[in-house]
Scaffold this motif. Structure first.
Motif, PDB file in Angstrom:
ATOM      1  N   VAL A 139     -75.720   1.281 -25.146  1.00  0.00           N
ATOM      2  CA  VAL A 139     -76.190   1.873 -26.390  1.00  0.00           C
ATOM      3  C   VAL A 139     -77.620   2.351 -26.198  1.00  0.00           C
ATOM      4  CG1 VAL A 139     -76.675   1.499 -28.834  1.00  0.00           C
ATOM      5  CG2 VAL A 139     -74.685   0.426 -27.786  1.00  0.00           C
ATOM      6  N   HIS A 140     -77.815   3.609 -26.331  1.00  0.00           N
ATOM      7  CA  HIS A 140     -79.142   4.217 -26.156  1.00  0.00           C
ATOM      8  C   HIS A 140     -79.926   4.258 -27.477  1.00  0.00           C
ATOM      9  CE1 HIS A 140     -82.182   7.091 -24.761  1.00  0.00           C
ATOM     10  NE2 HIS A 140     -81.954   7.760 -25.885  1.00  0.00           N
ATOM     11  N   ALA A 141     -79.247   4.577 -28.547  1.00  0.00           N
ATOM     12  CA  ALA A 141     -79.877   4.671 -29.874  1.00  0.00           C
ATOM     13  C   ALA A 141     -78.771   4.570 -30.918  1.00  0.00           C
ATOM     14  CB  ALA A 141     -80.656   5.977 -30.033  1.00  0.00           C
ATOM     15  N   VAL A 142     -79.167   4.522 -32.172  1.00  0.00           N
ATOM     16  CA  VAL A 142     -78.197   4.537 -33.271  1.00  0.00           C
ATOM     17  C   VAL A 142     -78.639   5.586 -34.279  1.00  0.00           C
ATOM     18  CG1 VAL A 142     -77.438   2.131 -33.034  1.00  0.00           C
ATOM     19  CG2 VAL A 142     -79.426   2.678 -34.449  1.00  0.00           C
ATOM     20  N   GLU A 143     -77.660   6.244 -34.880  1.00  0.00           N
ATOM     21  CA  GLU A 143     -77.968   7.220 -35.927  1.00  0.00           C
ATOM     22  C   GLU A 143     -77.679   6.600 -37.293  1.00  0.00           C
ATOM     23  OE1 GLU A 143     -76.742  11.684 -37.580  1.00  0.00           O
ATOM     24  OE2 GLU A 143     -75.833  10.903 -35.723  1.00  0.00           O
ATOM     25  N   ALA A 144     -78.683   6.672 -38.187  1.00  0.00           N
ATOM     26  CA  ALA A 144     -78.533   6.146 -39.542  1.00  0.00           C
ATOM     27  C   ALA A 144     -77.783   7.171 -40.385  1.00  0.00           C
ATOM     28  CB  ALA A 144     -79.898   5.855 -40.160  1.00  0.00           C
ATOM     29  N   LEU A 145     -76.701   6.717 -41.031  1.00  0.00           N
ATOM     30  CA  LEU A 145     -75.855   7.604 -41.834  1.00  0.00           C
ATOM     31  C   LEU A 145     -75.727   7.041 -43.241  1.00  0.00           C
ATOM     32  CD1 LEU A 145     -73.106   8.247 -39.145  1.00  0.00           C
ATOM     33  CD2 LEU A 145     -74.918   9.817 -39.834  1.00  0.00           C
ATOM     34  N   LEU A 146     -76.020   7.867 -44.236  1.00  0.00           N
ATOM     35  CA  LEU A 146     -75.995   7.447 -45.638  1.00  0.00           C
ATOM     36  C   LEU A 146     -74.561   7.268 -46.118  1.00  0.00           C
ATOM     37  CD1 LEU A 146     -77.445   7.017 -48.400  1.00  0.00           C
ATOM     38  CD2 LEU A 146     -77.284   9.491 -48.745  1.00  0.00           C
ATOM     39  N   ARG A 147     -74.315   6.194 -46.878  1.00  0.00           N
ATOM     40  CA  ARG A 147     -73.019   5.942 -47.483  1.00  0.00           C
ATOM     41  C   ARG A 147     -73.215   5.649 -48.973  1.00  0.00           C
ATOM     42  NH1 ARG A 147     -71.789   8.184 -43.730  1.00  0.00           N
ATOM     43  NH2 ARG A 147     -70.418   7.585 -41.999  1.00  0.00           N
ATOM     44  N   TRP A 148     -72.348   6.288 -49.787  1.00  0.00           N
ATOM     45  CA  TRP A 148     -72.377   6.043 -51.239  1.00  0.00           C
ATOM     46  C   TRP A 148     -71.026   5.448 -51.620  1.00  0.00           C
ATOM     47  CZ3 TRP A 148     -72.191  10.342 -55.523  1.00  0.00           C
ATOM     48  CH2 TRP A 148     -72.317   9.734 -56.788  1.00  0.00           C
ATOM     49  N   ARG A 149     -71.034   4.175 -51.876  1.00  0.00           N
ATOM     50  CA  ARG A 149     -69.817   3.458 -52.219  1.00  0.00           C
ATOM     51  C   ARG A 149     -69.773   3.259 -53.730  1.00  0.00           C
ATOM     52  NH1 ARG A 149     -71.442   1.386 -47.242  1.00  0.00           N
ATOM     53  NH2 ARG A 149     -69.770   1.415 -45.660  1.00  0.00           N
TER      54      ARG A 149
END
Length: 818
Positions: free
Chosen positions: A562-572
């Motif tokens: 794992v080099h990095a992580v991408e933050a992804l918005l979630r609306w539940r």
């Protein structure tokens, strides 16, 4: 101190009796004493009363001057001095009368002359009263006074010196005195008449002065006639009545409060009806009295009429002069009125022109001269109100696509000229009866009356074509297009609803790619309502902290680490997870993307701190164009780093090419400047969805780019040999070669199959992201995976340990789940 043991005094405050004013007391007392003096017999008593009343008048004038502080105190002092001189001469005469003279003994000439010393003081005092100076410019008042005095002189000559009047032959001394006193009176009465014509009855003090001097003149005339003797009346019956009235009114005038008022309150020198009647009486009184006194049939000497003829000629001369001056004044006034009328007419014309200009400016756009929003709304309301059942109207709403780039890149003056040319083209394209308006900015509206849907569509197409033609502004050749929203008014609806629905059609035209026409249909209203509900839901989600952040790993294709992580918005929501594509456009349009983006950035920084400290993993956070344009963008990012403790090199901001380059030259330069400032703090920048926008080597060289993320449209590689597959292979290989030559790490997005991974590894793509490795997962799930044996590569992307995990601890269905 001893207490006060004295009985309490009850003071009863009664009603204070109002005392009459001092001037009224003096007037009443003086008139009563004078009346008693006239009615009682005995000349010695008359002399004593006259002396007492005259002395009291002098005292009253001195006291009134000190008490009332009149407007012209010097004038009242001169009048008081003149009255004192007259009283002094009268006291000398009284002393002579009681000691030496008596009835039948004429007074010495020096006593008669002593009275004359008071007249210059009276003349000077009257001339110093307000508005009564000889040098004043009120020539009409002076002429009016002369006419009255000459008329009185004519009457006096007829009574006193008419050789045919039957008077006895007096001595030369008596004739001299009979002529001297009235002559001196004429000078004083001249000033009295001027005072009367200037102030009239409005100033009670000046009116009493004039009436008093009239009494003095009347008594002087009676005294002069008595000296001549044989006039047919009993002088003793009238006695000193005129003089007594004069004394009383002089003292009363000084004590009256109006003596302090120096304003001009009555006449202005213009002829009036009252003055005309007075002139007629004065002009006729002398000749009439002469005719009455001359006996019929008596021999006449023309020289006997020399004096009255001279007086009458002078009287007529002054009357003629008065009429001439009045005519000239009337002519000047008429000219002045004509000038004022002309000036008023010009002012009215200017006012009307100004009113029309103001009305035009209030209803028209100052830049293009077209109708503005207010006028257009009025026309639209009228059109919908008078619409016949068979008539159909249409509304076109349009704005200029690309105008913002022109305004920002070339400046507002160039943008203004483009708007002027666009307005002129639209006006030439439309019919004469159509209403064209500029609603503001680059938004225009057209009201088409009595048109069919086909005709409205043809006009809308001509509008699109004519706007798209090149514009020449100075040395620049500019190109813009237009999006048009068309609404057919087929039923009676409010104007506001028509504008709203046409705006929905315009929005649909722009969303569909711009430079086209969109016709309103009810489905657009439903879509807009859905957007409104989404916007309201976003606001509630912000208030209730209902947003969450998932993370998708970015994997090193060589090592699997794992080099990095991408933050992804979630609306539940209770109904389920809302896809980002369903709410992100609404968030950007409403501006809610700013607080939402700040929330994601801060959450990602706080979560990524522990991953960076333990595994050296960086976090990628997407940034929208709306966020990037805000002046506080740099401060927001630095605050998130400082509050979370995450170092700048552990944060990668993902920005699309459109966010950087599709905001106009000025805003693009500002955004680039913001990114350079953040790079100074270690923050890196990744270009997202590379290959779908401008994708120019020049842009990569100019922009602050550290990482390139290749759009998934180029990474869905297969082993097919068709043209499309070969083309995707070529594009992907070219982009990877470009990144390698620029020493920019490349991330292949949407890697979903092992075949795609193998192709990318063969093309020497260093990093990959997609469902093949892991779906986006919550932070707790990623924590468990990393803690179970997964390690990240170094933050520079030079490699790392292999993948880790177990079947018991899945990471969302990708390879990293084990």
């Amino acid at each position: 101190m001893q207490p006060d043991a004295s009985p309490t005094r009850h003071v009863t405050r009664g009603r204070r009796t109002a005392r009459p004013p001092l001037w009224l007391l003096f007037l009443v007392a003086g008139l009563l004493v004078s009346a008693v003096s006239v009615l009682l017999p005995g000349e010695a008593d008359d002399v004593a009363v006259r002396s007492a009343v005259s002395a009291a008048a002098v005292i009253a004038m001195v006291a009134g001057t000190r008490l009332r502080r009149p407007a012209a105190p010097a004038a009242w002092r001169l009048l008081a001095a003149g009255l004192a001189a007259w009283v002094g001469a009268d006291l000398l005469w009284t002393g002579w009368f009681l000691t030496v003279g008596g009835v039948g003994h004429p007074a010495p000439i020096w006593l008669e002359v002593a009275y004359l010393l008071s007249y210059p003081l009276f003349f000077a005092g009257l001339g110093r009263l307000p508005g009564n100076a000889i040098r004043s410019r009120d020539g009409g008042v002076t002429l009016d006074a002369m006419v009255i005095l000459l008329g009185l002189a004519f009457v006096y000559w007829t009574v006193a010196f008419n050789p045919y009047g039957g008077i006895h032959d007096p001595s030369d001394r008596n004739i001299l005195m009979a002529a001297t006193y009235p002559a001196a009176d004429l000078f004083v009465q001249f000033m009295v008449m001027r005072l009367w014509f200037t102030h009239g009855l409005r100033n009670r003090s000046y009116a009493m002065l004039a009436l008093g001097f009239a009494g003095m003149f009347a008594n002087d005339v009676l005294y002069a006639l008595d000296l001549q003797g044989g006039q047919g009346w009993d002088y003793d019956l009238l006695g000193n009545g005129g003089w007594l009235l004069w004394f009383v009114l002089m003292g009363t005038a000084a004590l009256h409060p109006s003596a302090a008022d120096g304003r001009r309150t009555a006449s202005d020198g213009h002829l009036t009806v009252a003055r005309g009647v007075a002139f007629l009486v004065m002009a006729c009184a002398g000749p009439f009295s002469l005719i009455v006194t001359v006996p019929s049939g008596a021999p006449m000497d023309p020289l006997d009429f020399a004096a009255p003829l001279v007086i009458f000629a002078a009287l007529m001369g002054f009357l003629i002069i008065r009429l001439i001056t009045n005519a000239r004044a009337a002519q000047r006034r008429a000219i002045l009125l004509d000038e004022q009328a002309a000036e008023l007419s010009r002012a009215l014309e200017e006012q009307n022109a100004l009113q029309e200009l103001i009305s035009h400016r209030a209803m028209h756009d100052p830049l293009t001269g077209l109708a503005n929003r207010a006028l257009f709304n009025d026309r639209l309301e009228q059109a919908t109100a008078r619409r016949a059942p068979s008539a159909r109207h249409a509304l076109l709403l349009l704005d200029l696509d690309g105008f913002k780039h022109v305004n920002d890149g070339y400046g507002h003056p160039v943008g203004d000229q483009l708007l002027v040319q666009a307005g002129r083209r639209l006006r030439e394209t439309l019919r004469e009866a159509d209403t064209l308006a500029r609603l503001g900015g680059d938004e225009f509206a057209v009201l088409l009356e009595d048109v069919t849907a086909a005709e409205a569509g043809e006009i809308a197409e001509r509008v699109v074509d004519v706007v798209a033609e090149a514009y020449r502004v100075g040395e620049y050749a500019l190109h813009v297009t237009t999006s048009v929203g068309l609404y057919m008014i087929a039923e009676s609806v409010p104007a506001a609803d028509v504008l709203r629905d046409a705006d929905l059609a315009l929005y649909a035209a722009k969303a569909a790619g711009k430079n086209q026409i969109s016709v309103f249909h009810p489905g657009l209203r439903v879509e807009r309502l859905d957007q409104a509900r989404i916007a309201e839901g976003l606001r509630r989600a912000l208030e209730q902290d209902a947003f969450s952040v998932d993370y998708q790993p970015v994997v090193n294709l060589e090592t699997g680490g794992v080099h990095a992580v991408e933050a992804l918005l979630r609306w539940r929501t209770p109904e389920g997870v809302v896809p980002p594509d369903a709410f992100i456009p609404t968030a950007e349009e409403t501006g809610l993307i700013v607080p939402i983006g700040t929330h994601v950035l801060r959450r990602a920084c706080f979560d990524a701190r522990r991953w960076h400290e333990r595994y050296g993993i960086a976090v990628n956070v997407n940034v929208s164009a709306v966020q990037l344009r805000r002046p506080d963008f740099v401060a927001t990012v630095l605050d998130a780093l400082a509050d979370s403790g995450l170092p700048g090199e552990a944060l990668i901001l993902e920005i699309t090419e459109t966010a950087l380059l599709d905001t106009g030259m000025q805003r693009s330069d500002q955004a680039v400047e913001y990114l350079f400032q953040l790079r100074g703090h270690g923050v890196r920048v990744a270009i997202d969805d590379f290959g779908t926008g401008y994708s120019s080597l020049a842009y990569l060289h100019r922009l602050p780019v550290d990482v390139v993320k290749i759009d998934g449209a180029f990474t869905t590689l297969t082993s097919g040999t068709d043209a499309a597959s070969r083309q995707r292979h070529a594009f992907t290989r070219a982009i990877l070669g470009l990144c390698e030559s620029l020493d920019l790490p490349a991330v292949a997005e949407k890697v979903e199959t092992a075949e795609q991974e193998e192709f990318l590894r063969d093309m020497r793509c260093p990093l990959g992201q997609g469902y093949l490795f892991s779906k986006p997962v919550p932070a707790a799930t990623l924590d468990r995976f990393l803690a179970g044996g997964g390690t990240g590569a170094d933050t520079e992307g030079s490699g790392g340990a292999g993948s880790a995990g177990s079947a018991a601890d899945p990471v969302g269905g990708g390879r990293l789940a084990g």
